[in-house]
Structure formats: structure tokens, C-alpha cells
Write a protein that holds these residues in place. Structure first.
Motif, PDB file in Angstrom:
ATOM      1  N   ARG A   1      -9.814   1.635   6.612  1.00 23.78           N
ATOM      2  CA  ARG A   1     -10.522   0.353   6.681  1.00 23.78           C
ATOM      3  C   ARG A   1     -11.168  -0.022   5.347  1.00 23.78           C
ATOM      4  O   ARG A   1     -11.419  -1.197   5.076  1.00 23.78           O
ATOM      5  CB  ARG A   1     -11.592   0.408   7.779  1.00 23.78           C
ATOM      6  CG  ARG A   1     -11.014   0.549   9.176  1.00 23.78           C
ATOM      7  CD  ARG A   1     -12.103   0.469  10.241  1.00 23.78           C
ATOM      8  NE  ARG A   1     -11.536   0.599  11.581  1.00 23.78           N
ATOM      9  CZ  ARG A   1     -10.983  -0.395  12.251  1.00 23.78           C
ATOM     10  NH1 ARG A   1     -10.928  -1.595  11.705  1.00 23.78           N
ATOM     11  NH2 ARG A   1     -10.498  -0.199  13.471  1.00 23.78           N
ATOM     12  N   ASN A   2     -11.461   1.001   4.526  1.00 23.40           N
ATOM     13  CA  ASN A   2     -12.117   0.700   3.245  1.00 23.40           C
ATOM     14  C   ASN A   2     -11.111   0.386   2.126  1.00 23.40           C
ATOM     15  O   ASN A   2     -11.484   0.300   0.955  1.00 23.40           O
ATOM     16  CB  ASN A   2     -13.023   1.857   2.822  1.00 23.40           C
ATOM     17  CG  ASN A   2     -12.231   3.154   2.641  1.00 23.40           C
ATOM     18  OD1 ASN A   2     -11.045   3.201   2.929  1.00 23.40           O
ATOM     19  ND2 ASN A   2     -12.909   4.195   2.174  1.00 23.40           N
ATOM     20  N   LEU A   3      -9.842   0.237   2.470  1.00 22.09           N
ATOM     21  CA  LEU A   3      -8.838  -0.148   1.472  1.00 22.09           C
ATOM     22  C   LEU A   3      -9.164  -1.551   0.960  1.00 22.09           C
ATOM     23  O   LEU A   3      -9.451  -2.453   1.757  1.00 22.09           O
ATOM     24  CB  LEU A   3      -7.437  -0.142   2.102  1.00 22.09           C
ATOM     25  CG  LEU A   3      -6.271  -0.368   1.135  1.00 22.09           C
ATOM     26  CD1 LEU A   3      -6.008   0.893   0.320  1.00 22.09           C
ATOM     27  CD2 LEU A   3      -5.000  -0.756   1.909  1.00 22.09           C
ATOM     28  N   PRO A   4      -9.149  -1.771  -0.361  1.00 22.28           N
ATOM     29  CA  PRO A   4      -9.479  -3.106  -0.886  1.00 22.28           C
ATOM     30  C   PRO A   4      -8.552  -4.186  -0.326  1.00 22.28           C
ATOM     31  O   PRO A   4      -7.387  -3.923   0.002  1.00 22.28           O
ATOM     32  CB  PRO A   4      -9.273  -2.949  -2.400  1.00 22.28           C
ATOM     33  CG  PRO A   4      -9.366  -1.492  -2.660  1.00 22.28           C
ATOM     34  CD  PRO A   4      -8.840  -0.811  -1.438  1.00 22.28           C
ATOM     35  N   ALA A   5      -9.090  -5.382  -0.203  1.00 22.66           N
ATOM     36  CA  ALA A   5      -8.274  -6.515   0.240  1.00 22.66           C
ATOM     37  C   ALA A   5      -7.247  -6.852  -0.841  1.00 22.66           C
ATOM     38  O   ALA A   5      -7.502  -6.705  -2.037  1.00 22.66           O
ATOM     39  CB  ALA A   5      -9.163  -7.719   0.517  1.00 22.66           C
ATOM     40  N   VAL A   6      -6.085  -7.275  -0.414  1.00 20.83           N
ATOM     41  CA  VAL A   6      -5.047  -7.687  -1.367  1.00 20.83           C
ATOM     42  C   VAL A   6      -5.099  -9.197  -1.518  1.00 20.83           C
ATOM     43  O   VAL A   6      -5.577  -9.917  -0.634  1.00 20.83           O
ATOM     44  CB  VAL A   6      -3.645  -7.239  -0.900  1.00 20.83           C
ATOM     45  CG1 VAL A   6      -3.558  -5.730  -0.861  1.00 20.83           C
ATOM     46  CG2 VAL A   6      -3.288  -7.850   0.443  1.00 20.83           C
ATOM     47  N   TYR A   7      -4.592  -9.670  -2.669  1.00 19.19           N
ATOM     48  CA  TYR A   7      -4.573 -11.109  -2.928  1.00 19.19           C
ATOM     49  C   TYR A   7      -3.120 -11.574  -2.879  1.00 19.19           C
ATOM     50  O   TYR A   7      -2.341 -11.355  -3.814  1.00 19.19           O
ATOM     51  CB  TYR A   7      -5.178 -11.417  -4.297  1.00 19.19           C
ATOM     52  CG  TYR A   7      -5.300 -12.904  -4.574  1.00 19.19           C
ATOM     53  CD1 TYR A   7      -6.274 -13.666  -3.938  1.00 19.19           C
ATOM     54  CD2 TYR A   7      -4.436 -13.538  -5.462  1.00 19.19           C
ATOM     55  CE1 TYR A   7      -6.391 -15.030  -4.185  1.00 19.19           C
ATOM     56  CE2 TYR A   7      -4.544 -14.898  -5.717  1.00 19.19           C
ATOM     57  CZ  TYR A   7      -5.520 -15.639  -5.074  1.00 19.19           C
ATOM     58  OH  TYR A   7      -5.628 -16.986  -5.314  1.00 19.19           O
ATOM     59  N   ALA A   8      -2.742 -12.173  -1.740  1.00 24.17           N
ATOM     60  CA  ALA A   8      -1.358 -12.618  -1.544  1.00 24.17           C
ATOM     61  C   ALA A   8      -1.333 -13.624  -0.402  1.00 24.17           C
ATOM     62  O   ALA A   8      -2.367 -13.947   0.193  1.00 24.17           O
ATOM     63  CB  ALA A   8      -0.457 -11.419  -1.242  1.00 24.17           C
ATOM     64  N   ASP A   9      -0.136 -14.118  -0.094  1.00 20.19           N
ATOM     65  CA  ASP A   9       0.048 -15.034   1.032  1.00 20.19           C
ATOM     66  C   ASP A   9       0.138 -14.196   2.305  1.00 20.19           C
ATOM     67  O   ASP A   9       1.094 -13.438   2.499  1.00 20.19           O
ATOM     68  CB  ASP A   9       1.330 -15.854   0.820  1.00 20.19           C
ATOM     69  CG  ASP A   9       1.475 -16.964   1.851  1.00 20.19           C
ATOM     70  OD1 ASP A   9       1.192 -16.716   3.040  1.00 20.19           O
ATOM     71  OD2 ASP A   9       1.886 -18.073   1.460  1.00 20.19           O
ATOM     72  N   LYS A  10      -0.845 -14.341   3.178  1.00 20.33           N
ATOM     73  CA  LYS A  10      -0.945 -13.482   4.359  1.00 20.33           C
ATOM     74  C   LYS A  10       0.285 -13.596   5.251  1.00 20.33           C
ATOM     75  O   LYS A  10       0.844 -12.584   5.703  1.00 20.33           O
ATOM     76  CB  LYS A  10      -2.208 -13.847   5.149  1.00 20.33           C
ATOM     77  CG  LYS A  10      -2.506 -12.921   6.316  1.00 20.33           C
ATOM     78  CD  LYS A  10      -3.840 -13.297   6.949  1.00 20.33           C
ATOM     79  CE  LYS A  10      -4.182 -12.364   8.103  1.00 20.33           C
ATOM     80  NZ  LYS A  10      -5.487 -12.701   8.713  1.00 20.33           N
ATOM     81  N   GLU A  11       0.740 -14.820   5.512  1.00 16.54           N
ATOM     82  CA  GLU A  11       1.889 -15.007   6.401  1.00 16.54           C
ATOM     83  C   GLU A  11       3.173 -14.481   5.769  1.00 16.54           C
ATOM     84  O   GLU A  11       4.035 -13.925   6.447  1.00 16.54           O
ATOM     85  CB  GLU A  11       2.040 -16.485   6.767  1.00 16.54           C
ATOM     86  CG  GLU A  11       0.923 -17.021   7.653  1.00 16.54           C
ATOM     87  CD  GLU A  11       0.760 -16.177   8.917  1.00 16.54           C
ATOM     88  OE1 GLU A  11       1.783 -15.861   9.558  1.00 16.54           O
ATOM     89  OE2 GLU A  11      -0.382 -15.819   9.251  1.00 16.54           O
ATOM     90  N   ARG A  12       3.287 -14.634   4.454  1.00 21.00           N
ATOM     91  CA  ARG A  12       4.480 -14.120   3.775  1.00 21.00           C
ATOM     92  C   ARG A  12       4.482 -12.593   3.775  1.00 21.00           C
ATOM     93  O   ARG A  12       5.531 -11.963   3.938  1.00 21.00           O
ATOM     94  CB  ARG A  12       4.537 -14.644   2.332  1.00 21.00           C
ATOM     95  CG  ARG A  12       4.792 -16.139   2.218  1.00 21.00           C
ATOM     96  CD  ARG A  12       6.149 -16.509   2.754  1.00 21.00           C
ATOM     97  NE  ARG A  12       6.448 -17.931   2.574  1.00 21.00           N
ATOM     98  CZ  ARG A  12       7.521 -18.528   3.056  1.00 21.00           C
ATOM     99  NH1 ARG A  12       8.398 -17.842   3.775  1.00 21.00           N
ATOM    100  NH2 ARG A  12       7.726 -19.819   2.866  1.00 21.00           N
ATOM    101  N   VAL A  13       3.306 -11.989   3.601  1.00 20.17           N
ATOM    102  CA  VAL A  13       3.219 -10.527   3.642  1.00 20.17           C
ATOM    103  C   VAL A  13       3.560 -10.030   5.046  1.00 20.17           C
ATOM    104  O   VAL A  13       4.234  -9.005   5.220  1.00 20.17           O
ATOM    105  CB  VAL A  13       1.820 -10.050   3.206  1.00 20.17           C
ATOM    106  CG1 VAL A  13       1.649  -8.554   3.476  1.00 20.17           C
ATOM    107  CG2 VAL A  13       1.603 -10.349   1.728  1.00 20.17           C
TER     108      VAL A  13
END
Length: 473
Positions: A352-364
Motif C-alpha cells: 500500500r505504501n508504493l508511490p503513486a504512478v503518473y499515467a493514464d489510469k484507464e490506459r494502464v
């Protein structure tokens, strides 16, 4: 005009041009050599006359000197006159007796006596004869005692040179004709060796155009034509491969359309055949089956549209910060029923403590759907699919692994795995598909600023390594 004719004419023109250049160069060189040879001969003659004149003057033997002058004139037709003058420029000996004892007062006579080297001049006699005269100072010890002079007829010299050059021209012309004949033979042989590969390549192109994609050209010339034939064969193999991919894609599209449409049609016919009772008896499960098949069609059409957008550079990503665990967790839950039917385990190892990623959520989400569904297709009963993620500072990327214990992918196919219309095939089973899934996956990951690689061992499984950024690009 045929290529062979054009090539032969071009080479023939070049040969003629080279022969002309060679002829001119040889002619100029021969003329220069003749002039130099005559000039050296003249210098030697006047030098020898100076030595003889000195000896005769010491012995007071002027008769011998006069006879020597006559010998010089009689032995070579280019000699017009010869003479010797003393320190006062008085003629002591001359081939023409009329000039003996005459004192020469012209500037050249004085300059010749005072010079330390042989000098020359050009002039024209009263009779119109053109003369080049050489004069050499005569010394005894350090004293100047006179001047030895010989005049040569320029007209006769030019005539002799012209005659010699005429012989040279004849020899060069003969050699040129022989060279041209040999050149024509060589041109014929060379043009034949060049035209033959061109004809083979032309015929090969015609056969390819007729649809005979198995056409191969065998050239062992060891030159650029052999390289061209090799590239032609590579192109032929690629065209055949593309043709097979086209047939596979057509078959896959037919299957992808026919299967869900057939299922939907079956249940609709069931409802229609039963009349009003059929509609009332239609269960929720039947409706879900029709819904799922309709969704399958929608996904297939979406894949085609996405591939078209990627090809045209029009695919856009709406990037945002989001956590991977909820996305992957939901998908794992979604695929669990399908996995359970095959007795395949789906495991998610994301903290849960994994950093958030910066990308298109639906595409991921689309990326993970493709990777997990592919893994399910090729993982046998009792197998396992694992999705994990990790992050280590100071990296700006989260590392993601999607791993299965399926049949694996042959090493020779790994480099093509992300190509459009390439289908993932296991070692023992063949599963229908469009071959667009992994192409779309790679494109989405790279558009998001990440990367994707694949590792696989036949019989052990496949692992996809992804990275996604944790910062805005």
C-alpha cells in the motif's frame, strides 16, 4: 534502348575519350622529348666546338679548325653555320669563308664572349631562314680567348620533329585501334555480366508481382548485385510473412466476430422461438452471456481503433497520479473466476505504501487486462500468475512484473512479440487472437513515459517487466 546497349555505348564513349586523352598526352610528351633531345644535342655540339677551338688556337692550327667546322655542318642537316671568334670578336674560322677575319660588333657577340655559360638567340637571316644560335665562351685557364658558335636551322628542326611525330601518330593510332577493339570485347563481356543479374532481379520482381512470394534469386557474384539479391530475398520472405500475417489476422477477425455474434444469435433465437413464454423464461445467466459477448465485440473494436490511433500518432493519454494496488486488485478479482475454472492462481504482491504512478489510469488498466488475459490463455492447469511492483530511490520509476508459469515463448519469436498482428503462441496450444494486444500495451507504456521488456523460457513461463513514472514528465 536496352540497358545493355546504353551501358555499352557509355563505356565505348569513355574508352574513345580516354584514348583521345592518352593520344594527346603521348603526343605532347613525345614532342617535348624530341625538342629536349635536340636542345641537348645542340648544347653538346657547341661545347665540343669550344674544346676543339681552344686546342686549335693553342696549336695555331686554324686549317684543322676550319675543316672541323665543315665536318660539323656536313654531318647534320640542321646545322646552318659554325664559327669561332677571338677575344676581339674577330672571325678566325667559319663554314662560309667570306666571313673569315670579319669583326662582329653586334650585342649578342659581345654578350656571348662575356658570358660564363652557353647562351642562345633566335633570328632570321636576310634570305628568310629562321635560325637558333648557340654560343659558348672559350677559356684557357681563367682567360677568355674566344667564342664558339653554331647556328641551327629552325625550319629543318621543325620539319624533322614533324616527321618524327608523324611516325609517333601512326604508332599511337595503331595501338589505339587495337586497344579499342580489345575494349569493345571487354565491354561486351562486362555488360553481359551486369545485365544478367539485372534480368534475374527483374524476373524475380515480376514473379513477386504475380503473387509467387516463394521466389528466391540465387546470385553468387560476390558484388553489390549479390547483396541486392540477398536484400531481395529478405524482402520476399518479409512479404510472404506479411501475407501469412494477413491471412492469420483475417482468420482471427472472423473468429473474434463470429464467436460472440454466434452466441448472441443463439440466445436471441432461443427467446424468439419460445414466443412470449421464451422471453419470460429467459434467465439472467442468458442475458449475462449475451452481455459478455457484446462486451467482447466492443473490446475487439476498441483494440482496432486504438491500433489505428497509435499508427496515426493520435492516441492521447490523460495522465494523473494514482495507486496501482486498487487497479490491479480489482482486475485480479475480475479474472479470478476465469482462473478458477482453469485451476490457475492469480497472486498480487503490491504494498500500500508504493508511490503513486503518473499515467493514464484507464490506459494502464487496459495494459494489465491484456497482460493478465494473455497469461491466462497460456498458463496450464495448476499454474500461477503473479503481479508484483517495487520502488527504489533515487529511481523515478516503479518496476512492475507480470509473471506466469505458462508454456513460454520461443527465443526466436521474442523480438517480434510487440509487433502489430503478431500473435502470442505457446509451445503446445494455439489460441485465436488479433495480435494487437501486446502492440497496444507497449505503445501505452511508452506514451506514459515508461518501458516494457519481455523474458521467457519455453516450458517455464514468461515475465513482462514494466516501468511507470512516479513524477510528471
Amino acid at each position: 534502348m536496352k540497358l545493355r546497349t546504353k551501358f555499352s555505348l557509355l563505356i565505348a564513349v569513355l574508352v574513345v575519350f580516354l584514348l583521345l586523352i592518352t593520344t594527346v598526352v603521348l603526343f605532347v610528351f613525345e614532342k617535348s622529348s624530341l625538342i629536349k633531345e635536340i636542345s641537348q644535342k645542340q648544347i653538346v655540339m657547341v661545347g665540343n666546338l669550344g674544346k676543339v677551338s681552344r686546342d686549335c688556337l693553342m696549336r695555331k692550327d686554324f686549317i684543322f679548325l676550319i675543316n672541323y667546322l665543315k665536318t660539323i655542318k656536313g654531318s647534320d642537316e640542321i646545322v646552318s653555320f659554325a664559327l669561332f671568334t677571338d677575344e676581339r670578336n674577330k672571325v678566325l674560322a667559319h663554314t662560309d669563308p667570306e666571313f673569315i677575319r670579319e669583326t662582329l660588333t653586334d650585342e649578342f657577340s659581345q654578350r656571348a664572349f662575356e658570358s660564363d655559360t652557353i647562351i642562345l638567340r633566335n633570328f632570321q637571316t636576310k634570305t628568310g631562314e629562321k635560325i637558333i644560335e648557340y654560343a659558348a665562351p672559350v677559356k684557357f685557364a681563367s682567360d677568355r680567348i674566344g667564342t664558339a658558335r653554331i647556328g641551327f636551322s629552325t625550319d629543318i628542326i621543325d620539319s624533322n620533329i614533324s616527321s618524327a611525330l608523324s611516325d609517333v601518330r601512326k604508332r599511337i593510332l595503331t595501338a589505339g585501334i587495337l586497344s579499342f577493339a580489345v575494349g569493345l570485347l571487354v565491354i561486351f563481356l562486362i555488360s553481359a555480366s551486369i545485365v544478367k543479374p539485372v534480368r534475374l532481379l527483374t524476373r524475380g520482381a515480376e514473379l513477386i508481382g504475380e503473387g509467387k512470394l516463394d521466389t528466391k534469386i540465387n546470385l553468387k557474384t560476390g558484388d553489390e548485385f549479390a547483396l541486392l539479391a540477398e536484400k531481395f530475398n529478405w524482402m520476399s520472405a518479409k512479404l510472404k510473412e506479411l501475407d501469412e500475417m494477413k491471412r492469420d489476422f483475417t482468420s482471427s477477425v472472423t473468429h473474434e466476430l463470429r464467436s460472440p455474434l454466434g452466441a448472441i444469435e443463439t440466445y436471441i433465437n432461443k427467446m424468439l422461438d419460445g414466443g412470449e413464454d421464451g422471453f419470460r423464461e429467459t434467465g439472467v445467466s442468458d442475458l449475462f452471456i449475451m452481455k459478455n459477448n457484446a462486451a467482447r465485440l466492443a473490446r475487439f473494436i476498441d483494440d482496432l481503433l486504438d491500433a489505428a490511433k497509435i499508427e496515426s500518432g493520435r492516441m492521447e493519454v490523460d495522465a494523473e497520479f494514482f495507486k496501482l494496488l486498487p487497479v490491479v486488485g480489482d482486475l485480479a478479482e475480475f479474472f479470478t473466476p476465469q482462473a478458477a475454472k482453469k485451476d490457475v492462481e492469480i497472486a498480487v504482491h503490491i504494498t500500500r505504501n508504493l508511490p503513486a504512478v503518473y499515467a493514464d489510469k484507464e490506459r494502464v488498466r487496459q495494459v494489465f487486462i491484456n497482460l493478465i488475459s494473455n497469461a491466462l490463455k497460456f498458463t496450464p492447469s495448476g499454474g500461477k500468475i503473479t503481479v508484483s511492483a517495487s520502488f527504489k530511490k533515487p529511481s523515478d520509476f516503479v518496476n512492475i512484473l507480470v509473471k506466469d508459469t505458462g508454456e513460454g515463448i520461443p527465443a526466436q519469436d521474442l523480438k517480434y512479440i510487440f509487433d502489430k498482428f503478431r500473435q502470442v503462441k505457446g509451445g503446445k496450444q494455439s489460441v485465436k487472437g488479433t495480435g494487437l494486444g501486446l502492440f497496444i500495451v507497449k505503445s501505452i507504456v511508452e506514451l506514459s513515459g515508461g518501458s516494457i521488456k519481455v523474458e521467457s523460457v519455453v516450458g517455464k513461463g514468461t515475465q513482462f517487466n514494466l516501468t511507470l513514472p512516479v513524477k510528471k514528465r
